[in-house]
Design a protein around this motif. Structure first.
Motif, PDB file in Angstrom:
ATOM      1  N   GLY A   1     -13.944  12.303  57.246  1.00 41.52           N
ATOM      2  CA  GLY A   1     -13.205  13.551  57.326  1.00 41.52           C
ATOM      3  C   GLY A   1     -12.510  13.885  56.015  1.00 41.52           C
ATOM      4  O   GLY A   1     -12.217  13.000  55.196  1.00 41.52           O
ATOM      5  N   TYR A   2     -12.209  15.173  55.832  1.00 43.37           N
ATOM      6  CA  TYR A   2     -11.630  15.622  54.556  1.00 43.37           C
ATOM      7  C   TYR A   2     -10.307  14.918  54.252  1.00 43.37           C
ATOM      8  O   TYR A   2     -10.117  14.401  53.139  1.00 43.37           O
ATOM      9  N   TRP A   3      -9.396  14.869  55.219  1.00 40.67           N
ATOM     10  CA  TRP A   3      -8.078  14.304  54.947  1.00 40.67           C
ATOM     11  C   TRP A   3      -8.128  12.796  54.710  1.00 40.67           C
ATOM     12  O   TRP A   3      -7.486  12.307  53.757  1.00 40.67           O
ATOM     13  N   PRO A   4      -8.864  12.003  55.504  1.00 37.44           N
ATOM     14  CA  PRO A   4      -8.993  10.577  55.154  1.00 37.44           C
ATOM     15  C   PRO A   4      -9.658  10.362  53.798  1.00 37.44           C
ATOM     16  O   PRO A   4      -9.268   9.457  53.042  1.00 37.44           O
ATOM     17  N   ALA A   5     -10.661  11.198  53.487  1.00 32.20           N
ATOM     18  CA  ALA A   5     -11.323  11.075  52.194  1.00 32.20           C
ATOM     19  C   ALA A   5     -10.362  11.415  51.054  1.00 32.20           C
ATOM     20  O   ALA A   5     -10.368  10.772  49.995  1.00 32.20           O
ATOM     21  N   PHE A   6      -9.528  12.421  51.272  1.00 28.45           N
ATOM     22  CA  PHE A   6      -8.508  12.796  50.293  1.00 28.45           C
ATOM     23  C   PHE A   6      -7.585  11.603  50.030  1.00 28.45           C
ATOM     24  O   PHE A   6      -7.315  11.237  48.879  1.00 28.45           O
ATOM     25  N   ALA A   7      -7.102  10.977  51.103  1.00 25.50           N
ATOM     26  CA  ALA A   7      -6.203   9.836  50.962  1.00 25.50           C
ATOM     27  C   ALA A   7      -6.891   8.655  50.269  1.00 25.50           C
ATOM     28  O   ALA A   7      -6.287   7.980  49.416  1.00 25.50           O
ATOM     29  N   LEU A   8      -8.155   8.400  50.619  1.00 27.14           N
ATOM     30  CA  LEU A   8      -8.894   7.313  49.984  1.00 27.14           C
ATOM     31  C   LEU A   8      -9.088   7.563  48.493  1.00 27.14           C
ATOM     32  O   LEU A   8      -8.982   6.634  47.674  1.00 27.14           O
ATOM     33  N   ALA A   9      -9.381   8.811  48.123  1.00 24.93           N
ATOM     34  CA  ALA A   9      -9.565   9.152  46.710  1.00 24.93           C
ATOM     35  C   ALA A   9      -8.279   8.907  45.925  1.00 24.93           C
ATOM     36  O   ALA A   9      -8.300   8.331  44.829  1.00 24.93           O
ATOM     37  N   ILE A  10      -7.135   9.319  46.494  1.00 25.73           N
ATOM     38  CA  ILE A  10      -5.855   9.097  45.823  1.00 25.73           C
ATOM     39  C   ILE A  10      -5.589   7.603  45.658  1.00 25.73           C
ATOM     40  O   ILE A  10      -5.203   7.135  44.573  1.00 25.73           O
TER      41      ILE A  10
END
Length: 268
Positions: A52-61
């Motif tokens: 999902g977009y938000w988990p992927a966002f957090a993983l990228a950070i």
């Protein structure tokens, strides 16, 4: 709104520069390339692995932040106290390595990052406002507020400020200065990753996302120098100080992608 959104991205990149320079007095010319890595990392999780977009966002950070801390501990810490030219060349070289890695890992194609805000807009007083640009502005404001709270009201944030102001005094007060510097690099890299993910839906993703044009920068610098010289000779007094900015505004209006920049188009 579009101008505010792009300005917010510039502000986040500048924030990463300032955090590192204030703490370590190192100038990180690879900051834009960390932005690019953040965008590619989020894209990889969303598109390749179906996260999902938000988990992927957090993983990228998290991943880019950890990478920034590791970069400080293994490479950049060794050049503290060296001439600035050596630091500049090192970070420029690291940026080139990051782009080569991205080209090998993800290819040289141009990608689009799907987000919950894609293709959504709201009309306000006859003006169409893109949700993607609104998300950039809101995200930047929230991040700046979070960083302000962190550096002002938390023990780690205050310790980082102390280490940046006087390393020796902070060390004598029991602050782990090296750890604080690694945390600063992690935060700076994380901020770059956030900027990359926020920028990706509007700018598309490729290996040059965070890297400007070297020929354009060279020609631009020469042109600005000539403009200041000739305006001081041939134009009335006082025009020399504003002539370069007038030309800059004209260039931004006529060629916002840069002197040698190319417009990216996508078929859907």
């Amino acid at each position: 709104m579009n101008g505010l959104a792009v300005g917010c991205i510039y502000g986040l990149v500048a924030l990463g520069f300032v955090l590192i320079y204030k703490a370590t007095e190192l100038v990180n010319f690879a900051q834009g390339d960390l932005l690019m890595l953040g965008a590619f990392t989020c894209y990889m999780f969303v598109v390749w692995y179906g996260v999902g977009y938000w988990p992927a966002f957090a993983l990228a950070i998290a991943l880019v932040g950890l990478f920034g801390a590791a970069l400080d501990a293994t490479v950049l810490r060794r050049v503290i106290g060296q001439p600035q030219f050596a630091v500049v060349m090192l970070t420029i070289g690291l940026g080139a390595i990051f782009r080569s890695f991205a080209s090998i890992a993800w290819g040289s194609e141009i990608y689009t990052l799907p987000t919950p805000f894609s293709a959504k807009a709201t009309r306000i007083a006859g003006v169409t406002v893109s949700h993607e640009y609104v998300s950039i502005i809101v995200g930047t404001v929230l991040l700046c507020a979070l960083l302000y709270v962190f550096f002002t009201y938390t023990r780690a944030g205050v310790a980082m400020q102390a280490a940046s102001q006087n390393q020796l005094a902070a060390y004598y007060m029991g602050i782990p200065v090296k750890l604080m510097f690694s945390l600063v690099w992690a935060i700076s890299a994380g901020v770059a990753a956030i900027a990359g993910v926020l920028l990706a839906p509007v700018s598309l993703i490729d290996i040059n996302l965070g890297f400007g044009s070297i020929p354009g920068a060279l020609v631009g610098g020469i042109v600005i120098g000539l403009i200041e010289l000739f305006s001081g000779v041939y134009l009335p007094q006082g025009f020399k100080d504003v002539a370069a900015y007038v030309v800059l505004l004209i260039v931004l209006a006529v060629r916002p992608q840069g002197i040698f920049g190319a417009l990216a188009r996508k078929k859907v």
